[in-house]
Design a protein around this motif. Structure first.
Motif, PDB file in Angstrom:
ATOM      1  N   ASN A  50       0.733  -1.369   0.081  1.00 31.44           N
ATOM      2  CA  ASN A  50       0.055   0.072   0.022  1.00 31.44           C
ATOM      3  C   ASN A  50       0.899   1.013  -0.216  1.00 31.44           C
ATOM      4  O   ASN A  50       1.289   1.703   0.814  1.00 31.44           O
ATOM      5  CB  ASN A  50      -1.046  -0.352   1.140  1.00 31.44           C
ATOM      6  CG  ASN A  50      -2.647   1.146   1.487  1.00 31.44           C
ATOM      7  OD1 ASN A  50      -1.742   1.609   0.322  1.00 31.44           O
ATOM      8  ND2 ASN A  50      -3.585   1.207   1.699  1.00 31.44           N
ATOM      9  N   PHE A  51       1.714   1.608  -1.378  1.00 28.85           N
ATOM     10  CA  PHE A  51       2.508   2.747  -1.012  1.00 28.85           C
ATOM     11  C   PHE A  51       1.493   4.356  -1.137  1.00 28.85           C
ATOM     12  O   PHE A  51       2.591   4.922  -0.190  1.00 28.85           O
ATOM     13  CB  PHE A  51       3.060   3.291  -2.375  1.00 28.85           C
ATOM     14  CG  PHE A  51       4.595   3.516  -2.983  1.00 28.85           C
ATOM     15  CD1 PHE A  51       5.070   3.558  -1.815  1.00 28.85           C
ATOM     16  CD2 PHE A  51       4.337   4.867  -3.338  1.00 28.85           C
ATOM     17  CE1 PHE A  51       6.393   4.533  -1.502  1.00 28.85           C
ATOM     18  CE2 PHE A  51       5.331   5.787  -3.515  1.00 28.85           C
ATOM     19  CZ  PHE A  51       6.514   5.461  -2.687  1.00 28.85           C
ATOM     20  N   LYS A  52       0.343   3.997  -1.099  1.00 29.30           N
ATOM     21  CA  LYS A  52      -0.455   5.315  -1.415  1.00 29.30           C
ATOM     22  C   LYS A  52      -0.304   5.531   0.200  1.00 29.30           C
ATOM     23  O   LYS A  52      -0.270   7.122   0.549  1.00 29.30           O
ATOM     24  CB  LYS A  52      -1.679   5.226  -1.876  1.00 29.30           C
ATOM     25  CG  LYS A  52      -2.377   6.540  -2.199  1.00 29.30           C
ATOM     26  CD  LYS A  52      -3.829   6.306  -2.195  1.00 29.30           C
ATOM     27  CE  LYS A  52      -4.847   7.768  -2.839  1.00 29.30           C
ATOM     28  NZ  LYS A  52      -5.630   7.796  -3.497  1.00 29.30           N
ATOM     29  N   GLU A  53      -0.838   4.931   0.791  1.00 33.27           N
ATOM     30  CA  GLU A  53      -1.143   5.046   2.267  1.00 33.27           C
ATOM     31  C   GLU A  53       0.089   5.124   2.608  1.00 33.27           C
ATOM     32  O   GLU A  53       0.421   5.812   3.992  1.00 33.27           O
ATOM     33  CB  GLU A  53      -1.361   4.173   2.975  1.00 33.27           C
ATOM     34  CG  GLU A  53      -2.191   3.636   4.847  1.00 33.27           C
ATOM     35  CD  GLU A  53      -2.970   5.089   5.430  1.00 33.27           C
ATOM     36  OE1 GLU A  53      -2.463   5.341   6.132  1.00 33.27           O
ATOM     37  OE2 GLU A  53      -3.571   5.683   4.013  1.00 33.27           O
ATOM     38  N   TYR A  54       1.808   4.167   2.693  1.00 34.62           N
ATOM     39  CA  TYR A  54       3.006   4.796   3.358  1.00 34.62           C
ATOM     40  C   TYR A  54       3.371   6.251   3.054  1.00 34.62           C
ATOM     41  O   TYR A  54       3.886   6.994   3.926  1.00 34.62           O
ATOM     42  CB  TYR A  54       3.980   3.686   3.052  1.00 34.62           C
ATOM     43  CG  TYR A  54       5.085   3.930   2.765  1.00 34.62           C
ATOM     44  CD1 TYR A  54       5.193   3.497   3.983  1.00 34.62           C
ATOM     45  CD2 TYR A  54       6.491   3.848   1.818  1.00 34.62           C
ATOM     46  CE1 TYR A  54       6.906   2.925   5.096  1.00 34.62           C
ATOM     47  CE2 TYR A  54       7.535   4.591   2.319  1.00 34.62           C
ATOM     48  CZ  TYR A  54       8.128   3.671   3.318  1.00 34.62           C
ATOM     49  OH  TYR A  54       9.102   3.816   3.790  1.00 34.62           O
ATOM     50  N   SER A  55       3.198   6.141   1.256  1.00 32.08           N
ATOM     51  CA  SER A  55       3.368   7.830   1.326  1.00 32.08           C
ATOM     52  C   SER A  55       3.310   8.785   1.499  1.00 32.08           C
ATOM     53  O   SER A  55       3.502   9.849   2.177  1.00 32.08           O
ATOM     54  CB  SER A  55       4.281   8.226   0.093  1.00 32.08           C
ATOM     55  OG  SER A  55       2.781   8.182  -0.840  1.00 32.08           O
ATOM     56  N   THR A  56       1.989   8.864   1.501  1.00 26.47           N
ATOM     57  CA  THR A  56       0.956  10.510   1.833  1.00 26.47           C
ATOM     58  C   THR A  56      -0.360   9.649   3.470  1.00 26.47           C
ATOM     59  O   THR A  56      -1.281  10.485   3.390  1.00 26.47           O
ATOM     60  CB  THR A  56       0.444  10.824   0.621  1.00 26.47           C
ATOM     61  OG1 THR A  56      -0.836   9.261   0.280  1.00 26.47           O
ATOM     62  CG2 THR A  56       0.746  11.117   0.087  1.00 26.47           C
ATOM     63  N   GLY A  57      -0.120   8.694   3.970  1.00 26.61           N
ATOM     64  CA  GLY A  57      -0.635   8.032   4.832  1.00 26.61           C
ATOM     65  C   GLY A  57      -1.181   8.813   6.576  1.00 26.61           C
ATOM     66  O   GLY A  57      -2.260   9.222   6.337  1.00 26.61           O
ATOM     67  N   ARG A  58      -0.284  10.155   6.583  1.00 25.63           N
ATOM     68  CA  ARG A  58      -0.355  10.747   7.703  1.00 25.63           C
ATOM     69  C   ARG A  58      -0.621  12.291   7.208  1.00 25.63           C
ATOM     70  O   ARG A  58       0.168  13.187   6.592  1.00 25.63           O
ATOM     71  CB  ARG A  58       1.077  10.874   8.461  1.00 25.63           C
ATOM     72  CG  ARG A  58       0.983  10.673   9.674  1.00 25.63           C
ATOM     73  CD  ARG A  58       2.175  11.289  10.374  1.00 25.63           C
ATOM     74  NE  ARG A  58       2.845   9.880  10.957  1.00 25.63           N
ATOM     75  CZ  ARG A  58       3.806   9.386  11.609  1.00 25.63           C
ATOM     76  NH1 ARG A  58       4.692  10.137  12.172  1.00 25.63           N
ATOM     77  NH2 ARG A  58       4.225   8.293  11.447  1.00 25.63           N
ATOM     78  N   THR A  59      -1.534  13.128   7.977  1.00 22.61           N
ATOM     79  CA  THR A  59      -2.647  14.552   7.376  1.00 22.61           C
ATOM     80  C   THR A  59      -1.829  15.002   6.276  1.00 22.61           C
ATOM     81  O   THR A  59      -1.688  16.340   6.119  1.00 22.61           O
ATOM     82  CB  THR A  59      -1.196  15.314   8.498  1.00 22.61           C
ATOM     83  OG1 THR A  59      -0.027  15.076   8.174  1.00 22.61           O
ATOM     84  CG2 THR A  59      -1.787  14.838  10.115  1.00 22.61           C
ATOM     85  N   TYR A  60      -2.258  14.261   5.064  1.00 18.83           N
ATOM     86  CA  TYR A  60      -1.536  14.997   3.484  1.00 18.83           C
ATOM     87  C   TYR A  60      -2.755  15.843   3.648  1.00 18.83           C
ATOM     88  O   TYR A  60      -2.081  16.618   3.013  1.00 18.83           O
ATOM     89  CB  TYR A  60      -2.520  13.532   3.110  1.00 18.83           C
ATOM     90  CG  TYR A  60      -2.320  13.975   1.423  1.00 18.83           C
ATOM     91  CD1 TYR A  60      -0.806  14.332   0.833  1.00 18.83           C
ATOM     92  CD2 TYR A  60      -3.338  14.230   0.709  1.00 18.83           C
ATOM     93  CE1 TYR A  60      -0.847  14.357  -0.656  1.00 18.83           C
ATOM     94  CE2 TYR A  60      -3.446  14.321  -1.203  1.00 18.83           C
ATOM     95  CZ  TYR A  60      -1.657  14.584  -0.993  1.00 18.83           C
ATOM     96  OH  TYR A  60      -1.482  14.658  -2.456  1.00 18.83           O
ATOM     97  N   LEU A  61      -3.599  16.254   3.941  1.00 15.46           N
ATOM     98  CA  LEU A  61      -5.260  17.346   3.232  1.00 15.46           C
ATOM     99  C   LEU A  61      -4.465  18.044   4.250  1.00 15.46           C
ATOM    100  O   LEU A  61      -4.212  19.653   3.806  1.00 15.46           O
ATOM    101  CB  LEU A  61      -6.536  16.908   3.843  1.00 15.46           C
ATOM    102  CG  LEU A  61      -7.259  16.003   3.205  1.00 15.46           C
ATOM    103  CD1 LEU A  61      -8.455  15.671   3.277  1.00 15.46           C
ATOM    104  CD2 LEU A  61      -6.798  16.668   1.215  1.00 15.46           C
ATOM    105  N   ALA A  62      -4.230  17.981   5.249  1.00 13.03           N
ATOM    106  CA  ALA A  62      -3.329  19.488   6.026  1.00 13.03           C
ATOM    107  C   ALA A  62      -2.317  19.907   4.841  1.00 13.03           C
ATOM    108  O   ALA A  62      -1.518  21.278   5.530  1.00 13.03           O
ATOM    109  CB  ALA A  62      -3.437  18.772   7.022  1.00 13.03           C
TER     110      ALA A  62
END
Length: 346
Positions: A17-29
């Motif tokens: 799950n590279f999407k979660e790995y790369s952008t999983g944390r507070t991406y929208l902020a």
């Protein structure tokens, strides 16, 4: 660099799950104050690379040759030199030109036209939502593998400008009428209950009369065994599509695909910045563009930042995923598995 590391989620598995790995944390902020300017900066870097390399000679059929043919065609289109500059990038088949290039007094050899071969050749330049939509996705039954998924496209429209690319008035009138019939029939192909199946190439051809072998071989530049399995999201649509295309005037089908390709490419006309052709090429040929960026940019400097244990290659993949809405292709790059040690972690 700090933003790249803060956005990523190291508890996720990059191999599955590279999407979660790369952008999983507070991406929208971070999106408005980081991703947008970072995306703009990345586009400028691609523009610099493309400008530096666009006039070099490349091996025939190589990713570099295809990327820079498209890039140069985009720049010619921006200068309004000619509407059909994109048609010089790709032909419907080897030794088969587009119909409007047929010498006066001659007939276009429609018996040599294979619509799935042409569609595959156009798919290599990113056109993925016309007549059928093909994508590579994680296999829903085996998450360690990828599978090819075939879907019905969202819609099909057509614009009348055949006279602008060299057709006579009478020929343009005839083809416009044939294309409108074909378009209307395709748009009316609605199925309330799509028949979804997993089929091998052999089963698809023997049971439903549809052969996708050549299409896949053109798109992926490799052979596929008859036992190769596909996920078909609407078998009935695919069967009716094949029957309809096969019974239609093949010159009209070729012109329809030609028109859709030009329309697909010239969507970038809405952009104004000098580096917009770099954006268009990266969007249409993301995988090849990333390979070029990896070779010509990352290859120049392999030094490691002293404030992170991430390699230059890992940072490249993270940055690309965080500045690109469609990052699935990154996981298909040859160096991805090695960079994240996926062979042992997945």
């Amino acid at each position: 660099m700090d933003h790249i590391l803060r956005i990523m989620d190291e508890t996720a598995n990059p191999c599955t799950n590279f999407k979660e790995y790369s952008t999983g944390r507070t991406y929208l902020a971070y999106f408005n104050n980081y991703s947008v300017p970072a995306f703009d900066n990345l586009n400028r870097k691609f523009y610099a690379v493309f400008e530096q390399l666009k006039n070099r000679a490349y091996e025939s059929g190589s990713p570099e040759e295809k990327v820079f043919k498209l890039y140069n065609a985009c720049q010619a289109d921006q200068k309004k030199e000619k509407k059909n500059s994109y048609l010089e990038v790709v032909q419907p088949d080897i030794n088969l030109s587009w119909p409007q290039n047929t010498p006066q007094g001659s007939q276009w050899p429609k018996e040599r036209f294979q619509w799935l071969v042409t569609l595959g050749r156009l798919r290599r330049f990113g056109m993925d939502d016309d007549l059928l939509k093909m994508s590579v996705q994680v296999d829903s039954e085996d998450h360690s593998n990828y599978t090819v998924v075939i879907k019905k496209p969202r819609y099909l429209h057509y614009e009348d400008w055949l006279h602008e690319v060299g057709f006579t008035k009478s020929k343009a009138t005839f083809l416009n009428e044939e294309i409108r019939k074909l378009r209307d029939n395709l748009n009316n192909e609605n199925d309330d209950k799509p028949l979804k199946k997993r089929l091998t190439l052999l089963e698809l051809e023997s049971q439903h009369g549809v052969s996708l072998n050549k299409y896949l071989e053109v798109v992926f530049d490799r052979k596929f065994p008859p036992s190769f399995k596909l996920q078909i999201d609407d078998v009935n649509y695919l069967v009716r599509l094949n029957q309809l295309i096969s019974s239609s005037d093949q010159e009209a089908v070729a012109v329809l695909l030609m028109e859709r390709f030009i329309d697909f490419m010239t969507l970038s006309d809405r952009l104004d910045a000098s580096y917009d052709c770099g954006i268009m090429v990266r969007d249409r040929m993301e995988f090849a563009s990333n390979l070029i960026f990896e070779e010509h940019i990352l290859g120049f400097d392999q030094s490691q930042p002293n404030f992170t244990d991430k390699s230059v290659e890992q940072l490249f993949f993270l940055f690309s995923a965080q500045t690109n809405f469609v990052s699935e292709c990154l996981t298909l790059m040859p160096t991805f598995a090695e960079t994240f040690n996926c062979s042992s972690s997945s």
